[in-house]
Design an enzyme around this catalytic site. Structure first.
Site, mmCIF file in Angstrom:
data_model
loop_
_atom_site.group_PDB
_atom_site.id
_atom_site.type_symbol
_atom_site.label_atom_id
_atom_site.label_comp_id
_atom_site.label_asym_id
_atom_site.label_seq_id
_atom_site.Cartn_x
_atom_site.Cartn_y
_atom_site.Cartn_z
ATOM 1 N N SER A 130 -51.572 -32.991 -50.522
ATOM 2 C CA SER A 130 -50.096 -31.866 -50.524
ATOM 3 C C SER A 130 -50.807 -30.334 -50.135
ATOM 4 O O SER A 130 -51.558 -30.265 -50.177
ATOM 5 C CB SER A 130 -49.143 -31.608 -51.114
ATOM 6 O OG SER A 130 -48.103 -31.162 -51.226
ATOM 7 N N LYS A 184 -47.656 -39.349 -54.616
ATOM 8 C CA LYS A 184 -47.179 -38.541 -53.502
ATOM 9 C C LYS A 184 -45.290 -38.869 -52.492
ATOM 10 O O LYS A 184 -45.393 -37.378 -52.390
ATOM 11 C CB LYS A 184 -48.512 -37.894 -52.525
ATOM 12 C CG LYS A 184 -48.160 -37.636 -50.859
ATOM 13 C CD LYS A 184 -47.940 -36.261 -51.670
ATOM 14 C CE LYS A 184 -48.415 -35.791 -50.419
ATOM 15 N NZ LYS A 184 -47.326 -35.456 -49.651
ATOM 16 N N HIS A 187 -43.804 -36.437 -55.243
ATOM 17 C CA HIS A 187 -43.799 -35.977 -55.156
ATOM 18 C C HIS A 187 -42.551 -34.674 -53.646
ATOM 19 O O HIS A 187 -41.911 -34.238 -53.742
ATOM 20 C CB HIS A 187 -45.271 -35.548 -54.455
ATOM 21 C CG HIS A 187 -45.435 -33.762 -54.000
ATOM 22 N ND1 HIS A 187 -44.803 -33.214 -52.261
ATOM 23 C CD2 HIS A 187 -45.475 -33.099 -54.558
ATOM 24 C CE1 HIS A 187 -45.418 -32.384 -51.951
ATOM 25 N NE2 HIS A 187 -45.590 -31.225 -53.444
ATOM 26 N N ASN A 188 -43.153 -35.710 -52.752
ATOM 27 C CA ASN A 188 -42.125 -35.459 -51.531
ATOM 28 C C ASN A 188 -40.681 -35.767 -51.859
ATOM 29 O O ASN A 188 -40.135 -35.040 -50.978
ATOM 30 C CB ASN A 188 -42.413 -36.493 -50.206
ATOM 31 C CG ASN A 188 -43.541 -35.815 -49.386
ATOM 32 O OD1 ASN A 188 -44.591 -35.173 -50.219
ATOM 33 N ND2 ASN A 188 -44.741 -36.334 -48.446
HETATM 34 C C1 6PG Z 1 -46.660 -32.209 -48.621
HETATM 35 C C2 6PG Z 1 -45.511 -32.671 -47.100
HETATM 36 C C3 6PG Z 1 -46.543 -32.859 -46.760
HETATM 37 C C4 6PG Z 1 -45.086 -33.431 -45.075
HETATM 38 C C5 6PG Z 1 -44.558 -34.189 -45.193
HETATM 39 C C6 6PG Z 1 -43.174 -34.077 -45.097
HETATM 40 O O1 6PG Z 1 -47.016 -32.254 -49.479
HETATM 41 O O2 6PG Z 1 -47.792 -31.018 -47.905
HETATM 42 O O3 6PG Z 1 -44.977 -32.863 -48.151
HETATM 43 O O4 6PG Z 1 -46.854 -34.073 -46.449
HETATM 44 O O5 6PG Z 1 -44.829 -32.458 -44.879
HETATM 45 O O6 6PG Z 1 -45.066 -35.201 -44.459
HETATM 46 O O7 6PG Z 1 -42.564 -34.232 -43.865
HETATM 47 P P1 6PG Z 1 -40.868 -34.687 -43.837
HETATM 48 O O8 6PG Z 1 -40.442 -33.812 -43.807
HETATM 49 O O9 6PG Z 1 -41.506 -34.503 -41.606
HETATM 50 O O10 6PG Z 1 -40.870 -35.864 -44.068
#
Ligand code: 6PG
Length: 466
Positions: A130, A184, A187-188
Site C-alpha cells: 500500500s 490488504k 485495509h482497502n
Molecule cells: C493502496 C491502495 C491501492 C489502490 C486500490 C484502490 O493501498 O495503495 O488501496 O491498492 O488505490 O486499488 O483502488 P479502487 O479505489 O479503484 O478500488
C-alpha cells in the site's frame, strides 16, 4: 556480472517504483517485463541506480540471473495474468524458490496458488503493498503472507524498502498463504469507508452550509494538525484548494461525481458476509460508489423527487468529534473482519502489529493507528476494539457529536450512508438484549424453525403451535 538478489517482473507504475526503491537501498535487482521495449526505457530513466538493475528480455535469462534460492516479485494485474505467469515460470524454478504476488489479489486465489505450488516446494507469497506510486518508490507499507522460509528470504529487502514509523519498519509476516492479501483487502475496505466519510463531511458543508471547497480544504488541513491527522485528510485538504487551470473554477467542481472501484472494497464486503459478519460502514462506502455511478438516474431523480434539502448549522468542532467517532468505528469493523478470518483460516493474526505496520506508508495511515495498536496490546473486553478502555472513552465523548451530525443530515435530506451505518452498528452492538427475538418469533410462526429460550438449552416453539 554478479547475480541479483531479487527479481521484479512487471515494470508498470508500482513494479518500477519498487525496483528503484530496492536498487536505491543497495540491492541488485533483476528486472523484466512482458512488453520488452519498456525494459530499456526503464533502465535508461533510472539514472545512477541503473548500475544495480539487471535487465533481461527473456524469462529464462531473468531467472538464471537470480541468486538461489530465488525471490521473484510479480507486479502484474491480478487474476488470470498471475496464473499464466506461474505456469510460465514454475518449470524454471527450483526447490526453495519464492514467487511473490505484490498486486491486490483475491486471497482465495492466493491460497489456491500457494497450495498448488507447495507440491513442487515452490513458495508463494501474497503480499499487500500500500501507498501508491510514491509509497512504492520511497517506503510502502507491506502485508506479507506465506511461509516462514519465504519471510526469511525476503525480510532484509522488505525491511529496507518499507516505510518507517519512528524507525519501526511498516512490514511484517502476518501469517500463511492468503493472510497478507486478506489484510490488504480489509485495509482497502477501511480506506473506502474513510474516503466515503470524508466525502460525506464535504457534502454536508458544501451542500448544507455553502462552504467553498477551499474553505473545506482548510478545515481538513487544520484537522490534519491534530488527533485527526491522516493521509486521506491531508490529501483532501490539499486537493480541495486547487483551481482548474482551464476554467478557474475549484478543481473538484469540474470532476464528474461518479467514483471508480477496482474491487477490493467489494471483496471486503463479500468476505464479511461469508464470514457471518457485517462491516456496514464498508458496505455503505462500496454502495455509495455504485450509486454514484448511476449518474443519469440521479440527475432525473433530482427533478422528480424534489423534496427537502435544507440548510445545516454544523460547527467544525462537532464535525471533528463525529469524524473521530466514525473513524474508530470503521477501524473496529475492519479489525472484526480480520479476527473472523483469522479464526476461520487459523492465521493467528497479530492485530496490534497490523495496526503498527499501517502507521506509515499506506493509504489509511493515521495518528489514530498508534492508539489502536496500544489498545490491542492492552485490555480488550470480548476482543473488540470499541471496548478497549481508551477507545470506549473516546466514543463516549464523541458519539453525541456523531448523533447530532447524522440527525441533522437525515432531517435536512442530506445523504450520509457511512456515518449513519456506523451509528446504527454502534447502537446495535451496545444493546445487550436487542430485537432479534422478534425475528425468531416470526421464523417460528411461519416456518416452525424454533428458538432458544433465555437461559434454557435446546429448541423451543411458541404457544402459537399448541
Ligand atoms: C493502496 C491502495 C491501492 C489502490 C486500490 C484502490 O493501498 O495503495 O488501496 O491498492 O488505490 O486499488 O483502488 P479502487 O479505489 O479503484 O478500488
Amino acid at each position: 556480472m554478479s547475480k541479483a538478489q531479487i527479481g521484479v517482473y512487471g515494470l508498470g507504475t508500482m513494479g518500477s517504483a519498487l525496483a528503484l526503491n530496492m536498487a536505491e537501498k543497495g540491492f541488485h535487482v533483476a528486472v523484466t517485463n512482458r512488453e520488452t521495449d519498456w525494459i530499456s526505457d526503464f533502465v535508461a530513466e533510472s539514472g545512477d541506480l541503473a548500475e544495480k538493475l539487471h535487465p533481461y528480455e527473456k524469462i529464462e535469462e531473468f531467472v538464471a540471473g537470480l541468486d538461489a534460492p530465488r525471490v521473484i516479485l510479480f507486479m502484474i494485474p491480478s487474476g488470470r495474468p498471475m496464473d499464466l505467469m506461474i505456469e510460465a515460470i514454475a518449470p524454471l524454478l527450483s526447490s526453495g524458490d519464492t514467487i511473490i504476488d505484490g498486486g491486490n489479489a483475491d486471497f482465495h486465489q492466493t491460497r489456491r496458488r500457494s497450495a498448488a505450488l507447495a507440491g513442487q516446494d515452490i513458495h508463494f507469497v501474497g503480499m499487500g503493498v500500500s501507498g501508491g506510486e510514491k509509497g512504492a518508490r520511497h517506503g510502502p507499507s507491506m502485508m506479507v503472507g506465506g511461509t516462514e522460509h519465504s519471510w526469511q528470504q525476503l525480510r532484509e529487502v522488505l525491511v529496507s524498502i518499507a516505510a518507517k514509523f519512528e524507525g519501526d519498519p511498516c512490514v511484517d509476516h502476518l501469517g500463511p498463504d492468503g493472510a497478507g492479501h486478506f489484510v490488504k483487502t480489509v485495509h482497502n475496505g477501511i480506506e473506502y469507508a474513510e474516503m466515503q466519510v470524508i466525502a460525506e463531511i464535504y457534502g454536508l458543508l458544501r451542500n448544507g452550509a455553502a462552504w467553498a471547497p477551499a474553505e473545506i480544504g482548510q478545515m481538513f488541513e487544520r484537522w490534519d494538525q491534530g488527533r485527526l491527522k491522516s493521509y486521506l485528510v491531508e490529501i483532501t485538504g490539499k486537493t480541495l484548494q486547487f483551481d482548474d487551470p482551464k476554467t478557474g473554477h475549484p478543481m473538484v467542481d469540474v470532476i464528474k461525481d461518479a467514483a471508480g472501484q477496482k474491487g477490493t472494497g467489494r471483496w471486503t464486503v463479500v468476505e464479511a458476509v461469508r464470514l457471518g459478519q457485517s462491516a456496514n460502514m464498508i458496505e455503505a462506502a462500496v454502495g455509495a460508489r455504485s450509486w454514484s455511478s448511476e449518474k443519469e438516474t440521479r440527475v432525473t431523480a433530482q427533478k422528480i423527487l424534489s423534496g427537502r434539502r435544507s440548510e445545516l448549522n454544523l460547527d467544525e468542532v462537532t464535525l471533528a468529534d463525529a469524524f473521530l467517532a466514525v473513524r474508530i468505528l470503521g477501524y473496529a469493523q475492519g479489525f472484526r473482519l480480520l479476527a473472523a478470518a483469522s479464526e476461520e483460516y487459523e492465521w493467528a493474526l497479530d492485530y496490534a502489529r497490523i495496526a503498527e505496520i499501517w502507521r506509515a506508508g499506506c493509504i489509511i495511515r493515521s495518528a489514530l493507528l498508534d492508539d489502536i495498536s496500544d489498545a490491542f496490546r492492552g485490555d480488550l473486553p470480548a476482543g473488540q476494539l470499541i471496548l478497549a478502555p481508551q477507545m470506549a472513552t473516546l466514543l463516549e465523548k464523541c458519539v453525541p457529536a456523531l448523533r447530532h451530525v447524522v440527525a441533522a443530515a437525515v432531517n435536512g435530506g442530506h445523504a450520509v450512508p457511512a456515518m449513519a451505518a456506523a451509528l446504527s452498528w454502534y447502537d446495535t452492538i451496545r444493546q445487550g438484549y436487542g430485537t432479534a427475538n422478534i425475528i425468531q418469533v416470526q421464523r417460528d410462526f411461519f416456518g416452525h424453525h424454533g428458538f432458544e429460550r433465555l437461559g434454557e438449552e435446546g429448541k423451543h416453539h411458541g404457544p402459537w403451535w399448541d
